[in-house]
Write an enzyme that holds these catalytic residues in place. Structure first.
Site, PDB file in Angstrom:
ATOM      1  CE  LYS A  85      -3.948   1.700   2.679  1.00 59.23           C
ATOM      2  NZ  LYS A  85      -4.689   1.411   3.883  1.00 59.23           N
ATOM      3  CB  SER A 111      -8.113   0.308   5.814  1.00 57.63           C
ATOM      4  OG  SER A 111      -8.799   1.503   5.492  1.00 57.63           O
ATOM      5  CB  SER A 122      -8.123   3.159   2.682  1.00 61.17           C
ATOM      6  OG  SER A 122      -7.381   2.871   3.640  1.00 61.17           O
TER       7      SER A 122
HETATM    8  N1  GLN Z   1     -13.059   3.659   6.298  1.00 64.83           N
HETATM    9  C1  GLN Z   1     -12.225   4.017   7.545  1.00 64.83           C
HETATM   10  C2  GLN Z   1     -11.881   5.655   7.360  1.00 64.83           C
HETATM   11  O1  GLN Z   1     -12.512   5.863   6.404  1.00 64.83           O
HETATM   12  C3  GLN Z   1     -11.141   3.358   7.839  1.00 64.83           C
HETATM   13  C4  GLN Z   1     -10.030   3.501   7.058  1.00 64.83           C
HETATM   14  C5  GLN Z   1      -8.766   2.744   7.595  1.00 64.83           C
HETATM   15  O2  GLN Z   1      -8.778   1.749   8.155  1.00 64.83           O
HETATM   16  N2  GLN Z   1      -7.625   3.207   7.161  1.00 64.83           N
HETATM   17  O3  GLN Z   1     -11.544   6.045   8.368  1.00 64.83           O
END
Ligand code: GLN
Length: 470
Positions: free
Chosen positions: A65, A164, A140
């Protein structure tokens, strides 16, 4: 590879070819073709010299990532702000992968600074779900999961602040792991919510995800929050698990309104398979989990607003041209996307004098209750079984204009981050095809007490064998 049946050079070439074939899914933001080839040649030399046994991931292609630093290349975080930035060092997780002989083939797409659940917040355009390219892969860590789901790489690194890794793993039919807070060093992971962030692994199988976690986990002098607990072998002998006597928690709060019936049925089927094999199913209560979204989207954005203050055009990445300092700041920070601006403003608000106690203070108090609920439950059970997401992958654009609908997608994942406990999502069949949607992967989740990753992998491996073929 260590047996000489194939070479690292060959494995890397195949992975790079596959990366080109899946270009339309936009899993990668950058590829490290030349460096990966050089590193593969070096691994092949070491295997030929008899060094292979020191390399548990010899020649394994890995996708990373793009918020995890890999020296000498970009770490864009999916943002215009870091587009020009070049990482001067390797994250600890990357250094450990390299020592194990793994080869990073490229950096993957993500929501800007890991803020989102669909990759639609990437400044470089969304990734697409390989099971239906009109749908999101989740986020994400969408790009990393797509790279695994398409067979381009067997394992990838993602990051978790609120789901994410697990949520896109569920949407794309892969395994996704969120380790205990502190299990993996955060050194070289770009900070979002520092009390929540963890690097996690994505794998084609439970064993692959567990092996990759074994390699990257462990304490690190560069991260004071990394945990001293020994890691042990997380992947050997997972097949030998006998579920008889294992206690599995079933929390009513996770099976309420809004859950897709096919996902409920998947969880029930997994529960029944465990029960038939002798596991004890125990109803547990996690009464504060319904507040998880409100708490998460208070605490995470507060920390984010603070962490993002460093992108001021002076130290990292983008610097807008201006003859005057304050307008340089403003113009540089204007390059953040809409979701980032929303979080910076709301995060600053919940931390501001006069509102701190009512919002941030209350959020951290309820967070402690969420953690206490889990501690009480884990007195009675070894692991808790829940859905990973309330729905399967949704169409690109469906929730892009509605932040609250997007946030609600994280309802089953954020509590593990708030509590700091480990969790894993694994595939369990698909939803039935409907006129408006094809059959889509379903993810089920196991959560465990601190540092119980090994136990979660054992149960997950049993379920993986029992799962309907995807
Ligand atoms: N969807 C969550 C957010 O937007 C989690 C994102 C993540 O785990 N980086 O904060």
């Amino acid at each position: 590879m260590r047996a000489g049946e194939t070479s690292a050079a060959n494995a890397i070439e195949t992975a790079l070819e596959r990366a080109t074939e899946i270009e339309d899914l936009h899993a990668f933001l950058s590829l490290r073709e030349e460096r990966a080839r050089r590193e593969a040649a070096e691994v092949d030399r070491r295997i030929a010299a008899g060094d292979g046994s020191a390399l548990p991931l010899a020649g394994v292609p890995v996708a990373v990532k793009d918020n995890i630093a890999v020296a000498g290349g970009p770490t864009t975080c999916g943002s215009r702000l870091l587009e020009p930035y070049v990482s001067p060092f390797d994250a600890t997780a990357i250094a450990r992968l390299r020592e194990a002989g793994a080869i990073v083939i490229g950096k993957t797409n993500l929501d800007e600074f890991a803020m989102g659940s669909s990759t639609e917040n990437s400044a470089f355009g969304p990734s697409r779900n390989p099971h239906d390219p009109t749908r999101v892969p989740g986020g994400s860590s969408g790009g990393s999961v797509v790279a695994v789901a398409t067979g381009c790489v067997p394992v990838a690194l993602g990051s978790e602040t609120g789901g994410s890794v697990r949520q896109p793993a569920a949407f794309c039919g892969t395994v996704g792991v969120k380790p205990t807070y502190g299990r993996v060093s955060r050194y070289g992971l770009v900070a979002f919510g520092s009390s929540l962030d963890q690097i996690g692994t994505v794998g084609t199988t439970v064993e692959d995800a567990a092996l990759a976690l074994s390699v990257i986990a462990g304490s690190d002098p560069h991260d004071a929050t990394s945990a001293p607990e020994p890691v042990g072998d997380l992947s050997a002998g997972l097949d030998d698990t006998d579920p008889a006597g294992i206690r599995i928690g079933w929390p009513a709060e996770y099976f309420g309104e809004g859950l897709d019936p096919a996902i409920l049925a998947a969880c029930e089927a997994a529960r029944d398979r465990l029960a038939e094999a002798g596991a004890e199913i125990v109803e547990v209560s996690l009464p504060h989990s319904p507040y998880g979204i409100a708490v998460y989207y208070t605490v995470a954005i507060a920390e984010a607003s603070s962490n993002l203050a460093r992108y001021d055009g002076v130290r990292y990445g983008l610097r807008a041209q201006s003859s005057e300092l304050s307008s340089m700041y403003l113009k540089t920070r204007a390059a953040f996307g809409a979701e980032l601006k929303r979080r910076i403003m709301l995060g600053t608000y919940v931390l501001s004098a006069g509102y701190y106690d009512a919002f941030y203070g209350k959020g951290t108090a309820v967070r402690a209750r969420i953690r206490a609920d889990f501690e009480a439950a884990f007195e009675r059970v070894d692991a808790i079984l829940t859905p990973t997401t309330p729905t399967p992958a949704f169409p690109i654009g469906e929730k892009a204009e509605d932040p609250l609908a997007m946030y609600l997608n994280d309802i089953y994942t954020v509590s593990a981050n708030l509590a700091g406990i480990p969790a894993i999502s694994l595939p369990w069949g698909r939803t039935p095809a409907r006129p408006d949607r094809p059959a889509l992967p379903i993810g089920i989740q196991l959560m465990g007490p601190d540092f119980a990753e090994r136990r979660l992998f054992e149960i997950a491996r049993f379920l993986e064998r029992e799962a309907p073929s995807a």
